[in-house]
Design a protein around this motif. Structure first.
Motif, PDB file in Angstrom:
ATOM      1  N   ARG A   1       0.813  -1.230   0.000  1.00 36.79           N
ATOM      2  CA  ARG A   1       0.000   0.000   0.000  1.00 36.79           C
ATOM      3  C   ARG A   1       0.840   1.272   0.000  1.00 36.79           C
ATOM      4  O   ARG A   1       0.577   2.205   0.764  1.00 36.79           O
ATOM      5  CB  ARG A   1      -0.952   0.013   1.205  1.00 36.79           C
ATOM      6  CG  ARG A   1      -1.863  -1.197   1.195  1.00 36.79           C
ATOM      7  CD  ARG A   1      -3.016  -1.056   2.144  1.00 36.79           C
ATOM      8  NE  ARG A   1      -3.695  -2.338   2.279  1.00 36.79           N
ATOM      9  CZ  ARG A   1      -4.718  -2.564   3.069  1.00 36.79           C
ATOM     10  NH1 ARG A   1      -5.190  -1.589   3.813  1.00 36.79           N
ATOM     11  NH2 ARG A   1      -5.270  -3.754   3.133  1.00 36.79           N
ATOM     12  N   LEU A   2       1.846   1.312  -0.856  1.00 37.08           N
ATOM     13  CA  LEU A   2       2.642   2.542  -0.996  1.00 37.08           C
ATOM     14  C   LEU A   2       1.903   3.532  -1.884  1.00 37.08           C
ATOM     15  O   LEU A   2       1.085   3.144  -2.721  1.00 37.08           O
ATOM     16  CB  LEU A   2       4.006   2.213  -1.608  1.00 37.08           C
ATOM     17  CG  LEU A   2       4.854   1.224  -0.807  1.00 37.08           C
ATOM     18  CD1 LEU A   2       6.130   0.881  -1.571  1.00 37.08           C
ATOM     19  CD2 LEU A   2       5.188   1.790   0.561  1.00 37.08           C
ATOM     20  N   LEU A   3       2.189   4.822  -1.688  1.00 36.51           N
ATOM     21  CA  LEU A   3       1.637   5.847  -2.576  1.00 36.51           C
ATOM     22  C   LEU A   3       2.477   5.848  -3.848  1.00 36.51           C
ATOM     23  O   LEU A   3       3.675   6.145  -3.815  1.00 36.51           O
ATOM     24  CB  LEU A   3       1.683   7.213  -1.900  1.00 36.51           C
ATOM     25  CG  LEU A   3       0.889   7.306  -0.591  1.00 36.51           C
ATOM     26  CD1 LEU A   3       1.110   8.661   0.071  1.00 36.51           C
ATOM     27  CD2 LEU A   3      -0.593   7.063  -0.840  1.00 36.51           C
TER      28      LEU A   3
ATOM     29  N   SER B   1       7.748   9.556  -3.945  1.00 36.20           N
ATOM     30  CA  SER B   1       9.049   8.880  -3.908  1.00 36.20           C
ATOM     31  C   SER B   1       9.141   7.978  -2.677  1.00 36.20           C
ATOM     32  O   SER B   1       8.334   8.079  -1.742  1.00 36.20           O
ATOM     33  CB  SER B   1      10.172   9.916  -3.856  1.00 36.20           C
ATOM     34  OG  SER B   1      10.152  10.568  -2.590  1.00 36.20           O
ATOM     35  N   VAL B   2      10.169   7.128  -2.696  1.00 37.06           N
ATOM     36  CA  VAL B   2      10.467   6.275  -1.543  1.00 37.06           C
ATOM     37  C   VAL B   2      10.602   7.137  -0.284  1.00 37.06           C
ATOM     38  O   VAL B   2      10.016   6.848   0.758  1.00 37.06           O
ATOM     39  CB  VAL B   2      11.765   5.483  -1.811  1.00 37.06           C
ATOM     40  CG1 VAL B   2      12.324   4.876  -0.538  1.00 37.06           C
ATOM     41  CG2 VAL B   2      11.510   4.411  -2.873  1.00 37.06           C
TER      42      VAL B   2
ATOM     43  N   ASP C   1      20.298   4.304  -1.544  1.00 34.87           N
ATOM     44  CA  ASP C   1      20.412   5.016  -2.826  1.00 34.87           C
ATOM     45  C   ASP C   1      19.084   5.026  -3.586  1.00 34.87           C
ATOM     46  O   ASP C   1      19.034   5.391  -4.747  1.00 34.87           O
ATOM     47  CB  ASP C   1      21.496   4.363  -3.686  1.00 34.87           C
ATOM     48  CG  ASP C   1      21.240   2.878  -3.889  1.00 34.87           C
ATOM     49  OD1 ASP C   1      20.348   2.329  -3.207  1.00 34.87           O
ATOM     50  OD2 ASP C   1      21.922   2.253  -4.715  1.00 34.87           O
ATOM     51  N   ARG C   2      18.000   4.613  -2.941  1.00 29.18           N
ATOM     52  CA  ARG C   2      16.714   4.508  -3.641  1.00 29.18           C
ATOM     53  C   ARG C   2      15.733   5.596  -3.227  1.00 29.18           C
ATOM     54  O   ARG C   2      14.558   5.537  -3.590  1.00 29.18           O
ATOM     55  CB  ARG C   2      16.078   3.124  -3.368  1.00 29.18           C
ATOM     56  CG  ARG C   2      16.955   1.954  -3.718  1.00 29.18           C
ATOM     57  CD  ARG C   2      17.365   1.965  -5.180  1.00 29.18           C
ATOM     58  NE  ARG C   2      16.461   1.178  -6.006  1.00 29.18           N
ATOM     59  CZ  ARG C   2      16.163   1.473  -7.261  1.00 29.18           C
ATOM     60  NH1 ARG C   2      16.656   2.542  -7.825  1.00 29.18           N
ATOM     61  NH2 ARG C   2      15.357   0.702  -7.953  1.00 29.18           N
ATOM     62  N   ASP C   3      16.197   6.596  -2.482  1.00 29.32           N
ATOM     63  CA  ASP C   3      15.268   7.550  -1.867  1.00 29.32           C
ATOM     64  C   ASP C   3      14.427   8.322  -2.880  1.00 29.32           C
ATOM     65  O   ASP C   3      13.292   8.666  -2.609  1.00 29.32           O
ATOM     66  CB  ASP C   3      16.020   8.520  -0.942  1.00 29.32           C
ATOM     67  CG  ASP C   3      17.175   9.222  -1.645  1.00 29.32           C
ATOM     68  OD1 ASP C   3      17.730   8.643  -2.593  1.00 29.32           O
ATOM     69  OD2 ASP C   3      17.501  10.348  -1.235  1.00 29.32           O
ATOM     70  N   ARG C   4      14.980   8.601  -4.082  1.00 32.87           N
ATOM     71  CA  ARG C   4      14.226   9.392  -5.054  1.00 32.87           C
ATOM     72  C   ARG C   4      13.387   8.536  -5.994  1.00 32.87           C
ATOM     73  O   ARG C   4      12.632   9.058  -6.813  1.00 32.87           O
ATOM     74  CB  ARG C   4      15.183  10.215  -5.921  1.00 32.87           C
ATOM     75  CG  ARG C   4      15.823  11.355  -5.185  1.00 32.87           C
ATOM     76  CD  ARG C   4      17.100  11.755  -5.925  1.00 32.87           C
ATOM     77  NE  ARG C   4      17.856  12.713  -5.150  1.00 32.87           N
ATOM     78  CZ  ARG C   4      17.812  14.031  -5.376  1.00 32.87           C
ATOM     79  NH1 ARG C   4      17.086  14.523  -6.334  1.00 32.87           N
ATOM     80  NH2 ARG C   4      18.505  14.841  -4.605  1.00 32.87           N
ATOM     81  N   ALA C   5      13.542   7.219  -5.925  1.00 29.37           N
ATOM     82  CA  ALA C   5      12.808   6.337  -6.840  1.00 29.37           C
ATOM     83  C   ALA C   5      11.317   6.349  -6.515  1.00 29.37           C
ATOM     84  O   ALA C   5      10.917   6.608  -5.380  1.00 29.37           O
ATOM     85  CB  ALA C   5      13.357   4.919  -6.733  1.00 29.37           C
ATOM     86  N   LEU C   6      10.510   6.064  -7.520  1.00 30.88           N
ATOM     87  CA  LEU C   6       9.085   5.851  -7.301  1.00 30.88           C
ATOM     88  C   LEU C   6       8.876   4.363  -7.023  1.00 30.88           C
ATOM     89  O   LEU C   6       9.642   3.527  -7.510  1.00 30.88           O
ATOM     90  CB  LEU C   6       8.279   6.261  -8.537  1.00 30.88           C
ATOM     91  CG  LEU C   6       8.254   7.758  -8.846  1.00 30.88           C
ATOM     92  CD1 LEU C   6       7.575   8.008 -10.196  1.00 30.88           C
ATOM     93  CD2 LEU C   6       7.531   8.526  -7.734  1.00 30.88           C
ATOM     94  N   PRO C   7       7.850   4.019  -6.241  1.00 31.48           N
ATOM     95  CA  PRO C   7       7.622   2.609  -5.917  1.00 31.48           C
ATOM     96  C   PRO C   7       7.586   1.693  -7.135  1.00 31.48           C
ATOM     97  O   PRO C   7       8.078   0.572  -7.081  1.00 31.48           O
ATOM     98  CB  PRO C   7       6.269   2.630  -5.209  1.00 31.48           C
ATOM     99  CG  PRO C   7       6.220   3.973  -4.558  1.00 31.48           C
ATOM    100  CD  PRO C   7       6.904   4.905  -5.533  1.00 31.48           C
TER     101      PRO C   7
ATOM    102  N   GLY D   1       7.728  -0.541   2.573  1.00 32.89           N
ATOM    103  CA  GLY D   1       6.539  -0.683   3.422  1.00 32.89           C
ATOM    104  C   GLY D   1       6.904  -0.917   4.883  1.00 32.89           C
ATOM    105  O   GLY D   1       6.273  -0.374   5.792  1.00 32.89           O
ATOM    106  N   ILE D   2       7.956  -1.689   5.097  1.00 30.25           N
ATOM    107  CA  ILE D   2       8.420  -1.951   6.458  1.00 30.25           C
ATOM    108  C   ILE D   2       9.042  -0.690   7.057  1.00 30.25           C
ATOM    109  O   ILE D   2       8.774  -0.337   8.219  1.00 30.25           O
ATOM    110  CB  ILE D   2       9.433  -3.117   6.471  1.00 30.25           C
ATOM    111  CG1 ILE D   2       8.717  -4.421   6.090  1.00 30.25           C
ATOM    112  CG2 ILE D   2      10.082  -3.254   7.845  1.00 30.25           C
ATOM    113  CD1 ILE D   2       9.659  -5.567   5.793  1.00 30.25           C
TER     114      ILE D   2
END
Ligand code: ADP
Ligand code: ADP
Length: 229
Positions: free
Chosen positions: A91-93, A97-98, A131-137, A149-150
């Protein structure tokens, strides 16, 4: 004192389906345990009573010695700050971004931006998502999505983490990784309750196991008993 106590809790849904029958158990601070049982046994219902997505029909749920029946409808948000939930479908938006997904619970409680940044970066590092902070889910693998999610569920340092079939869509290697992650949380004072029908996985973890059968708690197996098998 237990972080959670179920005392003779029953749940009958509108329409008459009885999902839980006089269920009683305690969870101690820093304990990790599993909840298992066939599909329809009542696992999701039990978790829903803890994060107040549902209310019991009879019996009492105590969280930190507070009777959850006293949390008025519409006032569940404060309680949920202390209970993190990991869903199977995460259930991520999808348009955030992450970083934003993980920061959201802290933004909602009005935390200062600097403090949010510190906490989110720290959890990203711990979960190997640095290194994934700007990625989209949608740009992440299934395992990465589940880890986000965790991260969102634990960033607020809840007293209790609930996970409903958290490895349902993951291969065995990723499942083991996620479980190791959960197992590391009690050291930080978070108790962890994982609902899973994957008996192989549950047995390998050698933790306490609650077993539901048609809404009844039919077994409460200690790690020592599992070791004997
Ligand atoms: P599990 O998570 O172990 O599969 P659930 O808690 O989802 O079990 O369901 C327990 C029982 O309650 C099942 O018989 C299910 O069909 C029923 N149930 C679950 N949610 C609802 C609901 N919202 N309304 C009516 N019946 C429900
Ligand atoms: P959520 O996951 O958002 O809490 P649920 O899946 O529990 O939502 O339920 C959504 C709606 O679907 C509920 O209002 C309930 O009436 C219905 N429902 C869900 N599961 C069942 C079921 N097993 N039997 C009958 N109705 C159900």
């Amino acid at each position: 004192m237990p972080v959670l106590r179920f005392d003779n809790v029953s749940k009958v849904y509108a329409g008459g389906r009885q999902a839980l029958r006089e269920v009683s158990f305690d969870i101690q601070p820093g304990e990790m345990l599993f909840l298992t049982g066939h599909s329809g046994a009542g696992k999701s219902t039990l978790l829903k009573l803890i994060h107040l997505a549902e209310r019991p029909s009879r019996g009492t749920v105590l969280f930190n010695e507070r009777n959850l029946a006293k949390v008025r409808r519409g006032r569940e948000a404060l309680h949920r700050r202390e209970v993190g939930v990991v869903f199977q479908d995460h259930r991520l938006l999808l348009d955030r971004s992450v970083y934003e997904n993980i920061a959201l619970p802290l933004v909602l409680r009005g935390m200062k931006r600097g403090e949010i940044g510190k906490r989110v970066r720290s959890i990203l590092e711990r979960l190997g998502l640095g290194d994934r902070d700007r990625a989209l889910p949608t740009q992440l693998s299934a395992g990465e999505q589940q880890r986000v999610g965790i991260a969102r569920a634990v960033v607020g340092e809840p007293r209790l983490l609930l996970a409903d079939e958290p490895t349902g869509n993951l291969d065995p290697t990723l499942s083991a990784e996620i479980m190791a992650l959960f197992a590391s949380l009690p050291e930080r004072g978070t108790s962890v309750l994982v609902a899973s029908h994957d008996l192989g996985l549950v047995k390998r973890m050698k933790r306490r196991v609650l077993v539901l059968d048609h809404g009844q708690l039919v077994d409460d197996i200690s790690p020592e008993d599992l070791a004997d098998e």
